[in-house]
Scaffold this motif. Structure first.
Motif, short mmCIF file in Angstrom:
data_model
loop_
_atom_site.label_atom_id
_atom_site.label_comp_id
_atom_site.label_asym_id
_atom_site.label_seq_id
_atom_site.Cartn_x
_atom_site.Cartn_y
_atom_site.Cartn_z
N ARG A 343 -67.36 -27.82 -43.90
CA ARG A 343 -67.63 -26.49 -43.32
C ARG A 343 -68.01 -26.62 -41.85
O ARG A 343 -67.55 -25.85 -41.00
CB ARG A 343 -68.76 -25.80 -44.11
CG ARG A 343 -69.15 -24.44 -43.59
CD ARG A 343 -68.02 -23.45 -43.68
NE ARG A 343 -68.39 -22.12 -43.21
CZ ARG A 343 -67.55 -21.28 -42.64
NH1 ARG A 343 -66.28 -21.61 -42.45
NH2 ARG A 343 -67.95 -20.08 -42.25
N VAL A 347 -65.92 -25.03 -38.40
CA VAL A 347 -66.41 -24.02 -37.46
C VAL A 347 -66.40 -24.50 -36.01
O VAL A 347 -66.69 -23.73 -35.09
CB VAL A 347 -67.83 -23.49 -37.82
CG1 VAL A 347 -67.83 -22.81 -39.16
CG2 VAL A 347 -68.87 -24.58 -37.77
N SER A 528 -78.39 -13.67 -34.01
CA SER A 528 -77.86 -12.62 -34.90
C SER A 528 -78.28 -11.25 -34.38
O SER A 528 -77.46 -10.32 -34.31
CB SER A 528 -78.39 -12.81 -36.33
OG SER A 528 -78.05 -14.07 -36.84
N LEU A 564 -73.25 -11.17 -46.70
CA LEU A 564 -72.89 -12.16 -45.67
C LEU A 564 -73.36 -13.56 -46.06
O LEU A 564 -72.64 -14.54 -45.84
CB LEU A 564 -73.49 -11.75 -44.32
CG LEU A 564 -73.06 -10.38 -43.77
CD1 LEU A 564 -73.67 -10.13 -42.40
CD2 LEU A 564 -71.54 -10.28 -43.69
N TYR A 567 -70.95 -14.87 -48.66
CA TYR A 567 -69.66 -15.29 -48.10
C TYR A 567 -69.75 -16.70 -47.52
O TYR A 567 -68.86 -17.54 -47.73
CB TYR A 567 -69.20 -14.32 -47.00
CG TYR A 567 -68.95 -12.91 -47.46
CD1 TYR A 567 -68.45 -12.65 -48.73
CD2 TYR A 567 -69.21 -11.82 -46.63
CE1 TYR A 567 -68.22 -11.35 -49.16
CE2 TYR A 567 -68.98 -10.52 -47.05
CZ TYR A 567 -68.50 -10.29 -48.32
OH TYR A 567 -68.27 -9.01 -48.74
N GLU A 568 -70.84 -16.98 -46.78
CA GLU A 568 -70.99 -18.31 -46.18
C GLU A 568 -71.21 -19.37 -47.26
O GLU A 568 -70.67 -20.48 -47.18
CB GLU A 568 -72.16 -18.31 -45.19
CG GLU A 568 -72.37 -19.63 -44.45
CD GLU A 568 -71.19 -20.04 -43.58
OE1 GLU A 568 -71.09 -21.24 -43.28
OE2 GLU A 568 -70.37 -19.16 -43.22
N ARG A 571 -67.89 -20.20 -48.70
CA ARG A 571 -67.09 -21.05 -47.80
C ARG A 571 -67.55 -22.50 -47.86
O ARG A 571 -66.76 -23.43 -47.72
CB ARG A 571 -67.20 -20.54 -46.36
CG ARG A 571 -66.43 -19.26 -46.08
CD ARG A 571 -64.93 -19.51 -46.00
NE ARG A 571 -64.19 -18.30 -45.75
CZ ARG A 571 -63.74 -17.92 -44.56
NH1 ARG A 571 -63.98 -18.66 -43.50
NH2 ARG A 571 -63.06 -16.80 -44.43
N PRO A 600 -66.07 -6.99 -43.98
CA PRO A 600 -66.63 -8.24 -43.43
C PRO A 600 -65.58 -9.00 -42.63
O PRO A 600 -64.39 -8.96 -42.95
CB PRO A 600 -67.03 -9.01 -44.69
CG PRO A 600 -66.03 -8.57 -45.73
CD PRO A 600 -65.59 -7.17 -45.36
N HIS A 602 -65.16 -12.84 -40.03
CA HIS A 602 -65.78 -14.12 -39.70
C HIS A 602 -65.27 -14.62 -38.35
O HIS A 602 -64.08 -14.54 -38.06
CB HIS A 602 -65.42 -15.13 -40.81
CG HIS A 602 -65.81 -16.52 -40.50
ND1 HIS A 602 -64.90 -17.50 -40.14
CD2 HIS A 602 -67.01 -17.14 -40.50
CE1 HIS A 602 -65.53 -18.63 -39.93
NE2 HIS A 602 -66.80 -18.44 -40.14
N ALA A 649 -71.16 -20.36 -37.46
CA ALA A 649 -70.32 -19.45 -38.25
C ALA A 649 -70.96 -18.08 -38.12
O ALA A 649 -72.13 -17.90 -38.47
CB ALA A 649 -70.28 -19.90 -39.70
N TRP A 651 -70.85 -14.20 -39.17
CA TRP A 651 -70.34 -13.19 -40.10
C TRP A 651 -70.81 -11.81 -39.63
O TRP A 651 -71.98 -11.61 -39.33
CB TRP A 651 -70.85 -13.44 -41.52
CG TRP A 651 -70.15 -14.56 -42.22
CD1 TRP A 651 -70.56 -15.87 -42.33
CD2 TRP A 651 -68.90 -14.48 -42.92
NE1 TRP A 651 -69.65 -16.60 -43.04
CE2 TRP A 651 -68.62 -15.78 -43.42
CE3 TRP A 651 -68.01 -13.45 -43.16
CZ2 TRP A 651 -67.47 -16.06 -44.16
CZ3 TRP A 651 -66.85 -13.73 -43.90
CH2 TRP A 651 -66.59 -15.01 -44.39
#
Length: 662
Positions: A343, A347, A528, A564, A567-568, A571, A600, A602, A649, A651
């Protein structure tokens, strides 16, 4: 409160030093002259103390002095007067204080100073940046014996103002022998160079590799007083590897000073012997590689068209064996699992090496690891080499595969061989994993064959830091390949001894050592929040241009966070979790008769404006951002996940709820 005489004199001394440091006396003299000239009438030639203090206070000088003088107050009193910090995420905005480094007398250090640059002719017409103006910058990154350093960014100019010093530890004695200081002769045998990489960052935050240079530091061992000045000419990268980009002025100094320096003849003889030894090893490997290739072509003439890559050019245009670009790399405590490593690699940005001119040809450039990490982006080969190195560090049997994707586009990816014979492909650009089950072309037509899910078409060779295999099966199609690496009728191996002679951990080689990974320096919560605030402004402005008002629902925005995070997690691990709770929370937040929509997306960059432009190109997202209806409420949530080397990463989820009107 009275002070003892010695404390009072000490306090007076501190105040006196501070006033001298701020040149307060000079400023008072200026104010005094100005006040007499401007404010006093000719008949009043006397100036009282009150007048002078009033003038100093008006010009802010007294306030400046009081700010600079910091007094230690009673701890209990301080606790009573200070308001408690809010329980939300808090980041100290105070500028970092530079700490002095204590030099351990049992260690040898090299103090490397960069004292400006010159002749960066590409920036000859660069205007002087105005105060506060965002401009392109140069950053110098260094690696030496498992230590990494980064200079302060300086504005791009013909003569960039680098003024940085780096304390490089050369040697620490083993335990039990700490009192014995390493001498110049022993240091002469330490042949690791200082790898210097110059990065340019433009006003949009995009990075470019400008130069990569290996500094031979041992000339300082023969210098008088242990100090030497070097003018380092930096050459460009890729197609410009023979073109000078500029000169750096570097000063090298030994700490502690050497008791006895070497003669310049001894150091130059050592350098010559090392170069000869390395050149001979590389010559012998080239002879062996040519013989291996001739034998490979004799197996089947069509092998000439297969992608069997034995050498690859680095950023300086130097041909190196592909096996030297890979070696086991341990990430310490920065990465916990092989899948997390995949991962992290995915990225890092993907960018092909730039080509001058048209024709659609691909410029070949396999970067050294330091250049790849400092730039934070590279081509598929760089990603595959790093992922293979990390998987080897995690104890897996990993190889880099060289082959093609659809339409015959050359590509590299990673393969791991399980102890039970399971073959797994790892796509380094996305982090996806695929199981490989070969199709048997000799099976009867009615036998159901596995349907490959991976995007790879052909495979020419595989390699890691110790092994190299050329594919000599009748077909190089991946779907029919059998990865029995012990079967020499399917995979032609290279001699392990030959590979070891030119790849670490062999003897002297021209291959740079791998740098350690660095922990992220980005604060995920603050970043963020910053991106989210920018996106809210962009959405409001966009809707205003359409004649629409914008009402934000903070609670709905917060409810998007679990999605979110899920989702990470998916992944990274391939496991989906927490979806039920998210759906339940959304159902409770959206009243009957209302509609909810969410989108969503990315990214691997932190540019809010660029991300917003990409989102608007999606009809689903555009529908949410430009939503019309009754009681429209908008929500946006951003979650930044940080990885080593400050890779991110990002999101983003846009959402809206509105009353459905038939």
């Amino acid at each position: 409160m009275s002070l003892p005489p010695e404390k009072a004199s000490e306090l007076k001394q501190i105040i006196h030093q501070q006033l001298l440091k701020m040149d307060v006396h000079g400023r008072i003299r200026e104010v005094l002259a100005e006040t007499i000239r401007e404010e006093l009438a000719p008949e009043h030639q006397q100036l009282s103390t009150e007048d002078l203090i009033k003038a100093l206070r008006q010009r802010g000088i007294i306030d400046d002095v009081m700010k600079e003088l910091k007094f230690v107050t009673d701890v209990n009193e301080k606790e009573r007067t200070l308001a408690p910090k809010p329980s939300t995420h808090f980041v100290d905005r105070e500028p970092p204080v530079l700490k002095k480094t204590n030099i351990d007398p049992t260690r040898r250090y090299l103090y490397l100073q960069v004292l400006g640059g010159k002749a960066f002719l590409e920036h000859l017409q660069e205007p002087e940046p105005l105060p506060g103006q965002i401009c392109s910058t140069f950053t110098l990154c260094l690696h030496f014996r498992n230590q990494r350093f980064r200079s302060k960014p300086v504005p791009c100019a013909c003569e960039p103002d680098f003024q940085d010093g780096f304390l490089l530890e050369i040697h620490k004695d083993s335990l039990g022998d700490g009192s014995k200081m390493v001498d110049a002769t022993t240091m002469l045998s330490i042949c690791d160079p200082v790898h210097m990489v110059l990065i340019k960052t433009d006003t949009f935050g995009e990075t470019t590799l400008v130069a990569s240079y290996f500094l031979e530091w041992r000339s300082v061992l023969a210098a008088e007083n242990g100090i030497t000045n070097v003018a380092v000419e930096l050459l460009g990268v890729g197609t410009e590897s023979k073109v000078s980009v500029g000169v750096l002025n570097i000063r090298l100094e030994m700490y502690p000073q050497l008791n006895k320096t070497l003669s310049s003849e001894i150091t130059s003889t050592q350098f010559t012997l090392e170069r000869q030894k390395t050149a001979e090893k590389e010559r012998l490997f080239l002879v062996y590689a040519k013989q291996w290739w001739r034998e490979y072509l004799q197996i089947r003439p069509t092998h000439n068209a297969r992608l069997v890559k034995i050498f690859a050019q680095d950023e300086n245009g130097v041909n190196r064996p592909v096996c030297s670009y890979v070696r086991p790399l341990r990430a310490g405590r920065l990465l916990d699992t092989p899948r997390q490593a995949a991962r992290f690699v995915s990225v890092l940005g993907h960018e092909r090496a730039p080509v001058i001119g048209g024709g659609g040809g691909k410029q070949e450039q396999w970067c050294t690891l330091l250049a790849f990490l400092c730039r934070n982006k590279g081509d598929c080969e760089d990603h595959a080499n790093l992922l293979c190195s990390l998987l080897l560090g995690f104890g897996l049997e990993a190889f880099v595969c060289v082959g093609t994707k659809a339409k015959g586009v050359p590509h590299t990816w990673v393969m791991t061989c399980g102890s039970d014979g399971t073959i797994t492909f790892w796509e380094s650009l996305t982090g996806h994993r695929y199981l490989h089950r070969p199709i048997n072309p000799d099976d009867p037509p009615l036998v159901e064959q596995p349907k490959p899910l991976y995007p790879y078409r052909t495979i020419g060779c595989i390699f890691n830091h110790q092994k190299f295999f050329g594919n000599c099966q009748p077909s190089d199609a991946v779907e029919v390949c059998v990865f029995d690496l012990h079967d020499e009728s399917r995979w032609k191996p290279m001699s392990g001894e030959a590979i070891k002679s030119v790849c670490p951990p062999g003897a002297t080689s021209s291959v740079p050592p791998f740098p350690p990974l660095c922990a992220p320096t980005i604060d995920a919560a603050v970043t963020s929040n910053e991106i989210e605030v920018q996106l809210r402004i962009l959405v409001s402005e966009h809707r205003k241009d359409l004649g629409l008002s914008t009402v934000w629902d903070d609670q709905l925005s917060y409810l998007l966070s679990p999605a979110l995070a899920a989702y990470e997690l998916e992944r990274t691990t391939g496991v989906s979790a927490g979806n039920e709770e998210f759906q339940d929370a959304v159902r409770r937040a959206v009243p009957d008769g209302h509609t909810f929509k969410g989108f969503p997306i990315h990214f691997v960059h932190r540019n809010a404006r660029r991300a917003f432009a990409t989102c608007l190109r999606s009809p689903f997202c555009e529908e949410i951002i430009c939503c019309r209806g009754d009681q429209v409420r908008l929500a946006v949530r951003v979650r930044v996940f940080t990885y080593p080397e400050s890779a991110c990463a990002v999101w983003i989820m846009f959402a809206c709820k509105y009353r459905s009107v038939l």
